[in-house]
Design a protein around this motif. Structure first.
Motif, PDB file in Angstrom:
ATOM      1  N   VAL A 124       0.832  -1.209   0.000  1.00  0.00           N
ATOM      2  CA  VAL A 124       0.000   0.000   0.000  1.00  0.00           C
ATOM      3  C   VAL A 124       0.869   1.262   0.000  1.00  0.00           C
ATOM      4  N   LEU A 125       2.102   1.147   0.473  1.00  0.00           N
ATOM      5  CA  LEU A 125       2.978   2.322   0.494  1.00  0.00           C
ATOM      6  C   LEU A 125       3.278   2.817  -0.931  1.00  0.00           C
ATOM      7  N   ASP A 126       3.129   1.934  -1.912  1.00  0.00           N
ATOM      8  CA  ASP A 126       3.330   2.360  -3.298  1.00  0.00           C
ATOM      9  C   ASP A 126       2.092   3.053  -3.887  1.00  0.00           C
ATOM     10  N   VAL A 127       0.912   2.749  -3.360  1.00  0.00           N
ATOM     11  CA  VAL A 127      -0.289   3.412  -3.898  1.00  0.00           C
ATOM     12  C   VAL A 127      -0.667   4.660  -3.094  1.00  0.00           C
ATOM     13  N   LEU A 128      -0.139   4.739  -1.872  1.00  0.00           N
ATOM     14  CA  LEU A 128      -0.484   5.868  -1.003  1.00  0.00           C
ATOM     15  C   LEU A 128      -0.213   7.241  -1.642  1.00  0.00           C
ATOM     16  N   PRO A 129       0.949   7.439  -2.310  1.00  0.00           N
ATOM     17  CA  PRO A 129       1.223   8.769  -2.854  1.00  0.00           C
ATOM     18  C   PRO A 129       0.114   9.313  -3.763  1.00  0.00           C
ATOM     19  N   ARG A 130      -0.513   8.437  -4.556  1.00  0.00           N
ATOM     20  CA  ARG A 130      -1.551   8.992  -5.436  1.00  0.00           C
ATOM     21  C   ARG A 130      -2.816   9.382  -4.674  1.00  0.00           C
ATOM     22  N   TYR A 131      -2.981   8.867  -3.457  1.00  0.00           N
ATOM     23  CA  TYR A 131      -4.109   9.290  -2.625  1.00  0.00           C
ATOM     24  C   TYR A 131      -3.812  10.564  -1.840  1.00  0.00           C
ATOM     25  N   LEU A 132      -2.540  10.773  -1.536  1.00  0.00           N
ATOM     26  CA  LEU A 132      -2.203  11.921  -0.685  1.00  0.00           C
ATOM     27  C   LEU A 132      -2.405  13.259  -1.391  1.00  0.00           C
ATOM     28  N   VAL A 133      -2.625  13.235  -2.698  1.00  0.00           N
ATOM     29  CA  VAL A 133      -2.845  14.491  -3.418  1.00  0.00           C
ATOM     30  C   VAL A 133      -4.330  14.834  -3.522  1.00  0.00           C
ATOM     31  N   LYS A 134      -5.201  13.994  -2.985  1.00  0.00           N
ATOM     32  CA  LYS A 134      -6.639  14.196  -3.191  1.00  0.00           C
ATOM     33  C   LYS A 134      -7.261  15.175  -2.197  1.00  0.00           C
ATOM     34  N   ASP A 135      -8.308  15.868  -2.658  1.00  0.00           N
ATOM     35  CA  ASP A 135      -9.114  16.721  -1.775  1.00  0.00           C
ATOM     36  C   ASP A 135      -9.687  15.846  -0.672  1.00  0.00           C
ATOM     37  N   GLY A 136      -9.806  16.392   0.502  1.00  0.00           N
ATOM     38  CA  GLY A 136     -10.391  15.612   1.593  1.00  0.00           C
ATOM     39  C   GLY A 136      -9.344  14.883   2.409  1.00  0.00           C
ATOM     40  N   VAL A 137      -8.125  14.745   1.881  1.00  0.00           N
ATOM     41  CA  VAL A 137      -7.037  14.125   2.655  1.00  0.00           C
ATOM     42  C   VAL A 137      -6.251  15.243   3.329  1.00  0.00           C
ATOM     43  N   VAL A 138      -6.368  15.335   4.653  1.00  0.00           N
ATOM     44  CA  VAL A 138      -5.775  16.471   5.356  1.00  0.00           C
ATOM     45  C   VAL A 138      -4.549  16.093   6.187  1.00  0.00           C
ATOM     46  N   ALA A 139      -4.164  14.817   6.149  1.00  0.00           N
ATOM     47  CA  ALA A 139      -2.967  14.388   6.892  1.00  0.00           C
ATOM     48  C   ALA A 139      -2.568  12.984   6.454  1.00  0.00           C
ATOM     49  N   VAL A 140      -1.356  12.616   6.830  1.00  0.00           N
ATOM     50  CA  VAL A 140      -0.915  11.230   6.746  1.00  0.00           C
ATOM     51  C   VAL A 140      -1.185  10.629   8.129  1.00  0.00           C
ATOM     52  N   GLY A 141      -1.918   9.506   8.188  1.00  0.00           N
ATOM     53  CA  GLY A 141      -2.183   8.927   9.494  1.00  0.00           C
ATOM     54  C   GLY A 141      -3.218   7.818   9.442  1.00  0.00           C
TER      55      GLY A 141
END
Ligand SMILES: [Zn+2]
Length: 284
Positions: free
Chosen positions: A87-104
């Protein structure tokens, strides 16, 4: 009383909870990614979960006038399962999305080398994506775990004010206060912190950088613990403005560092467009 719950797992809660939260003053929340309750068998399980946090759950919350945001990550517990690390490889494409306000939530559960690796890699992702981080502290060995957490944060190069260290208690609050990170407290019905102890800590440490959450999930927990803490503060002689600082202004300031807080609940159609998801054509 306006309330922002900075850590709650709504996926595992009912519409009755949403209704009660709205009536209690909850207007916004952050849902961090956590484990499934049973082992995930492949990375697709994360993809579906992340999509549902960004789409369906946000839509559910909006129906009750609550602005839903999420924090995404590989959580500490699942970091020990080799089937999950992809999942660490797919996480970066989610971290750019609206609604994602932190890593956690990231951090330690049993303090294994696998957790070390996942924690460090995700702090690096937070730096790269310019996002704040929500850090879980272990329930066993809490002092040692919190100390090690702060060491890893220091080494990551992340500024302390970008980091919220959660599930604190009387034995761990001071080191986090001294480190300059934000301090999170999960108020539960019968374990960890309760309202009375929380109010005592607020009296001792003040309201600055202090956040209170219900961390409600599938276990025995209470999504109204934020309000109950606010009422306990008033009973103990804190002013309305102090309550507003802890229950609203602090979470807004911390997660506002993402530049992505939207405090008006997003209309259903807008969520649909943002995620391209068709699941929102469901009931209601
Ligand atoms: Zn949690």
């Amino acid at each position: 009383m306006r309330i922002f719950d900075p850590h709650i797992h709504m996926t595992s809660r009912t519409t009755d909870d949403y209704e009660a939260m709205r009536d209690a003053g909850v207007r916004a929340l952050v849902e961090p990614a956590f484990w499934l309750g049973q082992p995930r068998t492949n990375v697709g399980s994360f993809v579906d979960y992340f999509d549902s946090l960004l789409g369906w759950e946000r839509f559910r919350a909006a129906q009750f006038g609550i602005a839903h945001h999420c924090a995404l990550a590989l959580n500490p517990k699942e970091a020990n399962d080799p089937r999950c690390s992809e999942v660490l490889d797919v996480l970066p494409r989610y971290l750019v999305k609206d609604g994602v306000v932190a890593v956690g939530e990231v951090g330690y559960d049993s303090m294994t080398p696998e957790e070390d690796d996942a924690f460090a890699r995700q702090l690096e992702l937070a730096l790269r994506h310019d996002l704040p981080v929500l850090v879980h502290t272990p329930h066993r060995d809490k002092q040692e775990g919190t100390k090690r957490t702060l060491d890893v944060v220091r080494e990551s190069g992340l500024a302390p004010h970008r980091v919220l260290v959660d599930h604190l208690n009387e034995t761990t609050v001071k080191m986090v206060a001294d480190a300059g990170c934000w301090m999170g407290f999960s108020v539960y019905p019968d374990t960890k912190m309760d309202e009375t102890r929380m109010v005592a800590l607020l009296a001792e440490y003040g309201t600055e950088r202090m956040l209170v959450n219900s961390a409600a999930d599938w276990g025995r927990s209470d999504p109204l613990k934020t309000r109950k803490t606010g009422l306990a503060m008033l009973d103990a002689g804190f002013g309305e403005s102090d309550v507003d600082t802890v229950l609203w202004r602090n979470p807004v300031e911390f997660y506002g560092q993402s530049g992505r807080l939207e405090l008006e609940p997003v209309a259903a159609g807008a969520v649909d467009a943002a995620t391209g998801s068709s699941v929102l054509r469901g009931e209601r």
